[in-house]
Design an enzyme around this catalytic site. Sequence first.
Site, PDB file in Angstrom:
ATOM      1  CG  ASP A  59      -0.466  -0.100   2.540  1.00  0.00           C
ATOM      2  OD1 ASP A  59       0.731  -0.414   2.698  1.00  0.00           O
ATOM      3  OD2 ASP A  59      -1.232   0.145   3.503  1.00  0.00           O
ATOM      4  CB  SER A  88      -9.811   3.754  27.173  1.00  0.00           C
ATOM      5  OG  SER A  88      -9.553   2.378  26.965  1.00  0.00           O
ATOM      6  N   GLY A 101      -2.377  -7.405  15.056  1.00  0.00           N
ATOM      7  CA  GLY A 101      -2.258  -7.426  13.591  1.00  0.00           C
ATOM      8  C   GLY A 101      -3.581  -7.248  12.868  1.00  0.00           C
ATOM      9  CG  LEU A 102      -6.820  -8.989  13.710  1.00  0.00           C
ATOM     10  CD1 LEU A 102      -7.871  -9.677  14.560  1.00  0.00           C
ATOM     11  CD2 LEU A 102      -6.843  -9.555  12.298  1.00  0.00           C
ATOM     12  CB  SER A 120      -6.982  -2.363  17.518  1.00  0.00           C
ATOM     13  OG  SER A 120      -5.622  -2.264  17.851  1.00  0.00           O
ATOM     14  CD  GLU A 159      -1.268   4.119  12.618  1.00  0.00           C
ATOM     15  OE1 GLU A 159      -2.507   4.151  12.712  1.00  0.00           O
ATOM     16  OE2 GLU A 159      -0.602   3.133  12.936  1.00  0.00           O
ATOM     17  CG  ASP A 206      -4.051  -1.171   8.196  1.00  0.00           C
ATOM     18  OD1 ASP A 206      -4.094  -2.007   7.283  1.00  0.00           O
ATOM     19  OD2 ASP A 206      -3.092  -1.056   8.977  1.00  0.00           O
TER      20      ASP A 206
HETATM   21  C1  GLA Z   1       0.337  -2.502   8.432  1.00  0.00           C
HETATM   22  C2  GLA Z   1       0.158  -1.091   7.865  1.00  0.00           C
HETATM   23  C3  GLA Z   1      -0.536  -1.138   6.509  1.00  0.00           C
HETATM   24  C4  GLA Z   1       0.162  -2.086   5.563  1.00  0.00           C
HETATM   25  C5  GLA Z   1       0.395  -3.442   6.241  1.00  0.00           C
HETATM   26  C6  GLA Z   1       1.254  -4.369   5.420  1.00  0.00           C
HETATM   27  O1  GLA Z   1      -0.901  -3.055   8.717  1.00  0.00           O
HETATM   28  O2  GLA Z   1      -0.586  -0.323   8.774  1.00  0.00           O
HETATM   29  O3  GLA Z   1      -0.622   0.155   5.962  1.00  0.00           O
HETATM   30  O4  GLA Z   1       1.363  -1.523   5.097  1.00  0.00           O
HETATM   31  O5  GLA Z   1       1.014  -3.306   7.503  1.00  0.00           O
HETATM   32  O6  GLA Z   1       0.588  -4.761   4.274  1.00  0.00           O
END
Ligand code: GLA
Length: 397
Positions: A46, A77, A133-134, A136, A169, A181
């Site tokens: 990306d 929170s 890795g999802l 958040s 970010e 994301d």
């Molecule tokens: C993280 C980053 C995304 C993308 C992925 C790898 O999730 O936030 O922008 O680069 O890694 O595909």
Amino acid sequence: MSTTEPARELSPLEVARATFQRVFERRPELLSRAPGRVNLIGGHVDYNDGLVLPLAVDLEIAVAFTPREDRHVRIHSEQFNETAEFDIADLSPGSVSGWVAYPAGVAWAIAQAGLPVCGLDAAVAGNIPIGGGLSSSAAIEVAFAAAFREVSGLELPELKLAQLSQSAENHFVGVQCGIMDQATAACAQPGKALLLDCETLGIRHVPLPSAMRIVVLCSGVERELRDSEFNKRRRECEEAVSRLNAVDDDIRSLRTVRPEQLQSLLRHLPPPLDRRTRHVVGEIERVQLAAAALESNETERFGELMFASHRSLRDDYEVSSEELDGLVELARQAPGIIGARLTGAGFGGCTVNLVTAALIEDFLGYVTEAYHKLYGREADEFVTDAARGVTVEKVGW
Ligand code: GLA
């Protein structure tokens, strides 16, 4: 047999709403929510203007909120059991840290774009594992971007919310992520993956066949250096582009390298830049092929491309881990598997698996048992449908 039903788990929206009421001793007026994501294919492309094929998962961050008359923000929170406060006018990168940097970053990014931002009181809750890795982080950013849009009376399309969140970010939190994301959390449609062109920001919603399910398996291992390694990969790609541009000034990004040019260009790149480039160029091509395979129902072909993506992320991009490789290998041997790969940034985290719906139980049983035997730890699993991107609603009581 007992007749008592097991207590239903409250949804993040319900938790956010109840938390707001408890902390602020009144009812919230509005609710927003945004989902986490998994990426079926298109790893680390990306931020190279490439193509990605993610979908929103049915785990989410929810925000219950009420506008304020001033530019002050109070957020409680539920997950951290902590209330944070700031004035929008006082924000600058580095001025806040921890979980509140995400909502604060979004308020800052909206103000930086020259738009008026009003204050709010909010409670936030969620069920996306943090650091799993999802994404958040994108979900909390986009849910708050929508909340600030609402209280400030701004007319911003969803994609713009994604861009402002990414800017938060990149410039406020300090992670050089791409747009994937945030675009998924903002724009996803239920039942569909999102073919996103990160150069043009064009989106095509691709339906997912109902005969297959998406399974996310979390390795249970995180690598501490994830953010710094991520930023390092991004710098390596930029370095590769500048070296290739010196050879051919039509090359402005790795997206602009044509697959047939690749072999002859690689000799201009020292390791590991040659491997990084080979991954990115190959991966963008795989996404194109995978989207076409999905649209023409060639599921097996789609699965092969997912496995190829994993190999490339492991060997050329070097963002996998022993556990992620193990999970993909075990998945390959499991009943019902179509394809599997690491998803997200890598360095620990999760794999995404495409599985024949009818064999889902067999698949899960096989992989989780074998993973436990091999690594002595549990792989957290969940089966998801493709969910909807950000929504905002008024509270009805
Ligand atoms: C993280 C980053 C995304 C993308 C992925 C790898 O999730 O936030 O922008 O680069 O890694 O595909």
